[in-house]
Write an enzyme that holds these catalytic residues in place. Structure first.
Site, PDB file in Angstrom:
ATOM      1  N   ASP A 266       0.802  -1.251   0.081  1.00 30.75           N
ATOM      2  CA  ASP A 266       0.106   0.099  -0.122  1.00 30.75           C
ATOM      3  C   ASP A 266       0.710   1.283   0.026  1.00 30.75           C
ATOM      4  OD1 ASP A 266      -2.894   1.144   0.556  1.00 30.75           O
ATOM      5  OD2 ASP A 266      -1.524   2.199   2.044  1.00 30.75           O
ATOM      6  N   ASN A 274      -2.184  12.672  -3.812  1.00 34.68           N
ATOM      7  CA  ASN A 274      -2.947  12.949  -4.969  1.00 34.68           C
ATOM      8  C   ASN A 274      -3.627  14.274  -4.497  1.00 34.68           C
ATOM      9  OD1 ASN A 274      -3.277  11.363  -7.029  1.00 34.68           O
ATOM     10  ND2 ASN A 274      -4.860  10.161  -6.105  1.00 34.68           N
ATOM     11  N   ASP A 283      -1.294   9.282 -10.660  1.00 30.43           N
ATOM     12  CA  ASP A 283      -1.014   8.224 -11.617  1.00 30.43           C
ATOM     13  C   ASP A 283       0.230   7.865 -12.257  1.00 30.43           C
ATOM     14  OD1 ASP A 283      -3.833   8.347 -11.618  1.00 30.43           O
ATOM     15  OD2 ASP A 283      -4.136   9.141 -13.336  1.00 30.43           O
ATOM     16  N   GLU A 310      -4.570   2.166  -4.498  1.00 30.27           N
ATOM     17  CA  GLU A 310      -3.304   2.575  -4.241  1.00 30.27           C
ATOM     18  C   GLU A 310      -2.524   1.257  -3.680  1.00 30.27           C
ATOM     19  OE1 GLU A 310      -4.965   4.348  -0.664  1.00 30.27           O
ATOM     20  OE2 GLU A 310      -5.302   4.159  -2.476  1.00 30.27           O
TER      21      GLU A 310
END
Length: 410
Positions: A266, A274, A283, A310
């Site tokens: 993770d 983000n 991304d 993620e």
């Protein structure tokens, strides 16, 4: 007196002999005359019978006349057949040297030659040069031994056009059975041959299109299969592919009694990343991490996949806990070494937390048990400060053990 009597008797005998011979020779003369007429083609000629003819002679003359009738009928039938063949086919006759002795009108019309241009010439005058020497050698051997030859021959017309002939060459045999001449009957099959060639070409083209279309469909199916099993953002396997591979490898490992390892990953504080840098940068970050996972899945049986958001997973076949832990640490260190800035992380760079589990599958457990163990180890890594690797030990108590990490800062 005796001499005169003897002379009279001799004269009488001579008279009677003359009368007898006239009775015999007269019908024979008529018979010879009729035979000569028939020989020169006057098939209607018949022998007239006389009342004075002897019974035996009348029978002979009658048989001759019947033979003449039958011969006339037979020749008329043959003439009708000849006309029918001449009207339907191209006919030539040639001698033992191959010299043309007869050519009908249809043959002349198709080849462009007049009869006088053909008669007395060999068949090579219409040779197309489409056939090898061995072809004609075999043909001549067949007909010269009294057998009928059937096949297709290409000829060249006077105008240079190529025509294909379905041909039957029949030897005409003498009484001992040796050929004295040959009759060739031909039918022009050029259009049929061209039609067959066109049909064959169309068939081949259709087959080629079918092959090409099949390849395209196979490629499309392959792409669809790949897309259905590939994560659109990162290019590695997706969750669907992961579930499928995990099930298969679990069953295989259960049969071979080999250890199966699972690594769950993770990205630490990715929502903050983000929000701060934007989704496009987020991304790009996920793609870079996916590349590292793919690089560390060296074996064909290994799999790196995006689990969702993620989160990532790695399947390592025939791998025990120690080796799985080592590979997980390599991945964690590689991500940290990217030095991707993360202003909202205590590490000031992008890091990952990793949970590791390894089991030897058996009939008492399901793949979900391995996922649960790895997920629990990941949860432990998060709770213990992130940017670290935790491993779930397979024990009766299913406990978690923390593994010290010298590179960890949390």
């Amino acid at each position: 007196m005796n001499i005169w009597l003897l002379a009279a008797m001799l004269a009488l005998m001579i008279f009677l002999l003359v009368v007898f011979l006239r009775g015999i020779l007269a019908p024979l003369a008529r018979l010879i005359k009729a035979a000569r007429h028939i020989a020169v083609g006057d098939l209607a000629e018949r022998v007239n019978e006389s009342p004075g003819d002897a019974p035996e002679m009348r029978m002979t003359l009658g048989a001759f006349n019947q033979m003449a009738v039958n011969l006339e009928a037979l020749l008329a039938s043959l003439a009708d057949q000849r006309r029918a063949i001449d009207n339907a086919a191209l006919v030539t006759e040639f001698d033992l040297a191959g010299i043309i002795t007869y050519a009908n009108e249809k043959f002349c019309a198709l080849t462009g030659y007049r009869a006088k241009d053909l008669l007395g010439h060999p068949h090579s005058i219409i040779n197309s040069n489409e056939h090898p020497h061995e072809f004609f050698a075999k043909l001549w051997y067949t007909i010269s031994t009294g057998q009928v030859w059937n096949g297709e021959i290409a000829i060249r017309t006077r105008q240079g056009k190529l025509r294909w002939m379905a041909t039957a060459i029949t030897p005409v045999l003498d009484v001992p059975g040796k050929p004295i001449k040959f009759v060739a009957i031909r039918f022009d099959v050029t259009e049929q041959r061209l039609a067959k060639q066109a049909l064959r070409q169309s068939h081949n083209e259709l087959e080629q299109k079918v092959v090409e279309r099949t390849r395209e469909l196979e490629a499309a199916n392959s792409r669809m299969a790949m897309l259905s099993n590939t994560d659109g953002l990162t290019g590695i396997a997706n969750r669907r592919r992961f579930d499928e591979v995990l099930t298969n490898e679990w069953q295989r490992a259960a049969r071979s009694r080999q250890s199966l390892a699972l690594v769950m990953i993770d990205v630490d504080l990715f929502k903050n990343y983000n929000d701060h840098y934007g989704h496009q940068t987020g991304d790009d970050c996920l793609r870079k991490i996916a590349e590292i996972l793919q690089t560390n899945s060296r074996r064909s049986s290994d799999l790196a996949a995006r689990y969702g958001g993620e989160e990532f997973v790695m399947i390592a076949t025939d791998t025990d806990a120690a080796n799985a832990l080592q590979r997980a640490e390599m991945v964690r260190a590689s991500v940290e070494a990217l030095e991707l800035p993360h202003a909202r992380s205590p590490f000031e760079r992008v890091t990952i937390s990793v949970g590791v589990a390894a089991m030897v599958p058996d009939n008492k457990h399901q793949p979900e048990q391995l996922i649960h163990k790895a997920d629990s180890a990941l949860y432990s890594a998060k709770n213990q400060g992130r940017n670290r690797v935790e491993i779930s030990l397979h024990s009766a108590e299913d406990s978690l053990a923390s593994v010290p990490n010298a590179l960890s800062t949390g």
